[in-house]
Every structure is written in structure tokens, then in C-alpha cells.
Design a protein around this motif. Structure first.
Motif, PDB file in Angstrom:
ATOM      1  N   GLY A  32      58.304  57.364   9.357  1.00 55.70           N
ATOM      2  CA  GLY A  32      58.288  58.723   8.838  1.00 55.70           C
ATOM      3  C   GLY A  32      59.689  59.204   8.543  1.00 55.70           C
ATOM      4  O   GLY A  32      60.491  59.407   9.453  1.00 55.70           O
ATOM      5  N   ALA A  33      59.985  59.404   7.250  1.00 54.48           N
ATOM      6  CA  ALA A  33      61.325  59.851   6.870  1.00 54.48           C
ATOM      7  C   ALA A  33      61.611  61.253   7.399  1.00 54.48           C
ATOM      8  O   ALA A  33      62.745  61.583   7.742  1.00 54.48           O
ATOM      9  N   GLY A  34      60.569  62.073   7.479  1.00 60.35           N
ATOM     10  CA  GLY A  34      60.745  63.440   7.941  1.00 60.35           C
ATOM     11  C   GLY A  34      60.379  63.644   9.389  1.00 60.35           C
ATOM     12  O   GLY A  34      60.297  64.775   9.865  1.00 60.35           O
ATOM     13  N   GLY A  35      60.156  62.565  10.116  1.00 59.85           N
ATOM     14  CA  GLY A  35      59.756  62.664  11.516  1.00 59.85           C
ATOM     15  C   GLY A  35      58.340  62.162  11.721  1.00 59.85           C
ATOM     16  O   GLY A  35      57.560  62.051  10.769  1.00 59.85           O
ATOM     17  N   VAL A  36      58.032  61.834  12.969  1.00 57.83           N
ATOM     18  CA  VAL A  36      56.703  61.346  13.335  1.00 57.83           C
ATOM     19  C   VAL A  36      56.237  62.123  14.559  1.00 57.83           C
ATOM     20  O   VAL A  36      56.989  62.285  15.522  1.00 57.83           O
ATOM     21  N   THR A  37      54.998  62.621  14.521  1.00 52.59           N
ATOM     22  CA  THR A  37      54.421  63.340  15.655  1.00 52.59           C
ATOM     23  C   THR A  37      53.074  62.732  16.004  1.00 52.59           C
ATOM     24  O   THR A  37      52.223  62.566  15.125  1.00 52.59           O
ATOM     25  N   THR A  38      52.891  62.357  17.272  1.00 53.31           N
ATOM     26  CA  THR A  38      51.588  61.893  17.736  1.00 53.31           C
ATOM     27  C   THR A  38      51.011  62.956  18.671  1.00 53.31           C
ATOM     28  O   THR A  38      51.729  63.545  19.476  1.00 53.31           O
ATOM     29  N   SER A  39      49.712  63.181  18.559  1.00 51.58           N
ATOM     30  CA  SER A  39      49.056  64.189  19.391  1.00 51.58           C
ATOM     31  C   SER A  39      48.126  63.566  20.422  1.00 51.58           C
ATOM     32  O   SER A  39      47.508  64.284  21.210  1.00 51.58           O
ATOM     33  N   GLY A  40      48.020  62.243  20.406  1.00 49.08           N
ATOM     34  CA  GLY A  40      47.170  61.542  21.363  1.00 49.08           C
ATOM     35  C   GLY A  40      47.663  60.131  21.545  1.00 49.08           C
ATOM     36  O   GLY A  40      48.732  59.750  21.062  1.00 49.08           O
ATOM     37  N   ASN A  77      56.431  65.390  24.258  1.00 44.36           N
ATOM     38  CA  ASN A  77      55.724  66.673  24.265  1.00 44.36           C
ATOM     39  C   ASN A  77      54.691  66.742  25.374  1.00 44.36           C
ATOM     40  O   ASN A  77      54.051  67.780  25.564  1.00 44.36           O
ATOM     41  N   SER A  78      54.531  65.642  26.104  1.00 43.37           N
ATOM     42  CA  SER A  78      53.652  65.582  27.270  1.00 43.37           C
ATOM     43  C   SER A  78      54.159  64.451  28.146  1.00 43.37           C
ATOM     44  O   SER A  78      55.100  63.748  27.783  1.00 43.37           O
ATOM     45  N   ASP A  79      53.544  64.266  29.313  1.00 42.97           N
ATOM     46  CA  ASP A  79      53.835  63.069  30.100  1.00 42.97           C
ATOM     47  C   ASP A  79      53.384  61.859  29.292  1.00 42.97           C
ATOM     48  O   ASP A  79      52.281  61.850  28.733  1.00 42.97           O
ATOM     49  N   VAL A  80      54.221  60.825  29.245  1.00 43.90           N
ATOM     50  CA  VAL A  80      53.937  59.663  28.397  1.00 43.90           C
ATOM     51  C   VAL A  80      54.107  58.382  29.203  1.00 43.90           C
ATOM     52  O   VAL A  80      55.095  58.212  29.920  1.00 43.90           O
ATOM     53  N   THR A  81      53.128  57.484  29.078  1.00 42.11           N
ATOM     54  CA  THR A  81      53.218  56.128  29.613  1.00 42.11           C
ATOM     55  C   THR A  81      53.218  55.147  28.445  1.00 42.11           C
ATOM     56  O   THR A  81      52.358  55.213  27.566  1.00 42.11           O
ATOM     57  N   GLY A 120      51.245  61.568  23.452  1.00 38.92           N
ATOM     58  CA  GLY A 120      50.275  60.721  24.140  1.00 38.92           C
ATOM     59  C   GLY A 120      50.870  59.369  24.449  1.00 38.92           C
ATOM     60  O   GLY A 120      52.001  59.054  24.062  1.00 38.92           O
ATOM     61  N   ASN A 121      50.089  58.555  25.148  1.00 37.97           N
ATOM     62  CA  ASN A 121      50.558  57.245  25.598  1.00 37.97           C
ATOM     63  C   ASN A 121      50.593  56.225  24.463  1.00 37.97           C
ATOM     64  O   ASN A 121      49.890  56.365  23.460  1.00 37.97           O
ATOM     65  N   LEU A 122      51.398  55.172  24.653  1.00 33.80           N
ATOM     66  CA  LEU A 122      51.424  54.014  23.769  1.00 33.80           C
ATOM     67  C   LEU A 122      51.007  52.801  24.586  1.00 33.80           C
ATOM     68  O   LEU A 122      51.595  52.525  25.640  1.00 33.80           O
ATOM     69  N   ASP A 123      50.004  52.066  24.112  1.00 33.29           N
ATOM     70  CA  ASP A 123      49.409  50.984  24.893  1.00 33.29           C
ATOM     71  C   ASP A 123      49.051  49.828  23.964  1.00 33.29           C
ATOM     72  O   ASP A 123      48.213  49.974  23.080  1.00 33.29           O
ATOM     73  N   LEU A 154      44.857  56.891  18.107  1.00 35.66           N
ATOM     74  CA  LEU A 154      44.148  55.786  17.459  1.00 35.66           C
ATOM     75  C   LEU A 154      43.372  55.004  18.511  1.00 35.66           C
ATOM     76  O   LEU A 154      43.875  54.750  19.601  1.00 35.66           O
ATOM     77  N   PRO A 155      42.165  54.595  18.242  1.00 36.53           N
ATOM     78  CA  PRO A 155      41.347  53.936  19.246  1.00 36.53           C
ATOM     79  C   PRO A 155      41.780  52.504  19.500  1.00 36.53           C
ATOM     80  O   PRO A 155      42.457  51.881  18.695  1.00 36.53           O
ATOM     81  N   GLY A 156      41.338  51.957  20.660  1.00 33.23           N
ATOM     82  CA  GLY A 156      41.590  50.563  20.964  1.00 33.23           C
ATOM     83  C   GLY A 156      40.841  49.650  20.008  1.00 33.23           C
ATOM     84  O   GLY A 156      39.850  50.030  19.399  1.00 33.23           O
ATOM     85  N   GLY A 157      41.333  48.410  19.855  1.00 27.53           N
ATOM     86  CA  GLY A 157      40.675  47.462  18.982  1.00 27.53           C
ATOM     87  C   GLY A 157      41.383  47.262  17.667  1.00 27.53           C
ATOM     88  O   GLY A 157      41.069  46.334  16.939  1.00 27.53           O
ATOM     89  N   ILE A 158      42.334  48.146  17.336  1.00 27.96           N
ATOM     90  CA  ILE A 158      43.066  47.969  16.093  1.00 27.96           C
ATOM     91  C   ILE A 158      44.195  46.968  16.290  1.00 27.96           C
ATOM     92  O   ILE A 158      44.594  46.668  17.409  1.00 27.96           O
ATOM     93  N   GLY A 159      44.710  46.437  15.184  1.00 32.94           N
ATOM     94  CA  GLY A 159      45.788  45.460  15.258  1.00 32.94           C
ATOM     95  C   GLY A 159      47.140  46.129  15.254  1.00 32.94           C
ATOM     96  O   GLY A 159      47.353  47.144  15.909  1.00 32.94           O
ATOM     97  N   THR A 160      48.065  45.578  14.481  1.00 31.66           N
ATOM     98  CA  THR A 160      49.429  46.077  14.447  1.00 31.66           C
ATOM     99  C   THR A 160      49.496  47.516  13.945  1.00 31.66           C
ATOM    100  O   THR A 160      48.838  47.883  12.981  1.00 31.66           O
TER     101      THR A 160
END
Length: 195
Positions: free
Chosen positions: A12-20, A69-73, A44-47, A1-7
Motif C-alpha cells: 500500500g503506497a498510502g498505508g495499510v490498515t487491517t481490522s482483523g 491498534n490492538s493487542d497483536v500476536t 488483528g493477529n497475523l498467523d 482474511l480466513p484460514g485456508g488461503i495461500g500467500t
């Protein structure tokens, strides 16, 4: 998800996967919360600081077992006011020694409430926190990895209390947290090269 968004609140009841990366606008309201009764897979990172540009960060909380699933910051280190990072469940790698994790809370607190790497050890693990009014890194579960484990204050001028419970340190690592560090790391580092 791009920068600039809010909360960002993902459940996910069945799991959550982020690819970026997930990047929020900061401002204190740009929090990131991911919740799942099953696996949270981070690719991917969480910022919560808009890529470091926001004056105020939002808190980041993960509620559910995490697989990297990758290096994460994960960062809440903003330009003025930082925020806490809380991991409420286990964190493991996808392959033993294959993924690294960096938690950067700036001048705030990191709380890890379950094991890291107990099922699938990580590679490098880095914790960055601490302020002049005293903050802590709390490790309530075992921590296992095969690379370098680093505890670093948010600024080189800050003092670390290793095995301390306050006592005037800017960043303190509780005795119980130290006891949870497991064998297997190549190296354990307290501070930075400039300290």
C-alpha cells in the motif's frame, strides 16, 4: 482474511490498515508480507499456520513502520516446521502502554531491525523462539514498553543463552540485543514459569 488461503502479499503506497486477523494455510507457501512506504496499522493477529493446524508455516515479513491498534500476536509456530518472523521497520502503539505485542516463531528466528516502542511505548512484549540446533532473537533497535518484557524458548526443555552468541544454547539473545532494552518495563522475564 480466513484460514485456508495461500500467500498474502499486501502493498500500500498510502498505508495499510487491517481490522482483523490474517490467517494463511501454511504449507511453507502461506507467507504473509505487508509492505508500505507509509504506516502499517495492525488491528488483528497475523498467523501463517492456519490457526496452528498447518504442519509447515510460512515466513512473515513486515516492510514499513507499524502501529498496533490492538493487542497483536504474530505467529509462525506450526505443528512440525516453523518459519522466521522479520520486522524491518519501527513498531509503536496507538497509545502509550495501550497495546501488547507477541512474536512467536516457534523453533525459528525473530529479527527486529528497527525500534519497538521508541515513539509510543507498548505494554507487554513477548518473544518466543529457539530450537535444539540454536536460534536467536535479534533486536537491532531500542525496545521500550511499560509492562512485562518476556524472552521464552519454544519449549520448556530448551536452554536460553542470555547475552550469548551461540555457545550451545537453544535460544540465544545477542549482547547487542540486550543493550537495546530500554528502561520503563515493570518486569523483564527470561524463560517460562516451568523452567
Amino acid at each position: 482474511l480466513p484460514g485456508g488461503i495461500g500467500t498474502v502479499a499486501i502493498t500500500g503506497a498510502g498505508g495499510v490498515t487491517t481490522s482483523g486477523a490474517i490467517v494463511t494455510a501454511g504449507g511453507g507457501s502461506g507467507t504473509i508480507t505487508i509492505t508500505s512506504a507509509n504506516l502499517i496499522q495492525l488491528g488483528g493477529n497475523l498467523d501463517s499456520t492456519r490457526g496452528g493446524a498447518a504442519a509447515t508455516a510460512g515466513v512473515i515479513t513486515l516492510n514499513g513502520d507499524v502501529q498496533l491498534n490492538s493487542d497483536v500476536t504474530i505467529t509462525t509456530d506450526a505443528t512440525a516446521t516453523d518459519a522466521d518472523i522479520t520486522l524491518n521497520n519501527t513498531v509503536d502503539g496507538q497509545a502509550a502502554g495501550g497495546q501488547s505485542l507477541t512474536l512467536n516463531a516457534g523453533e525459528n528466528t525473530i529479527s527486529v531491525n528497527k525500534d519497538i516502542g521508541s515513539t509510543t511505548p507498548l505494554d507487554d512484549i513477548t518473544f518466543i523462539a529457539g530450537a535444539s540446533n540454536g536460534e536467536w532473537i535479534q533486536l537491532a533497535g531500542n525496545v521500550e514498553g511499560q509492562g512485562t518484557l518476556t524472552f521464552r524458548p519454544s519449549a520448556d526443555s530448551l536452554a536460553i543463552g542470555v547475552g550469548a552468541d551461540g555457545g550451545g544454547a537453544d535460544l540465544y539473545i545477542l549482547p547487542a540485543s540486550l543493550a537495546n532494552i530500554q528502561d520503563g518495563f515493570d518486569e523483564i522475564v527470561f524463560g517460562s514459569a516451568n523452567q
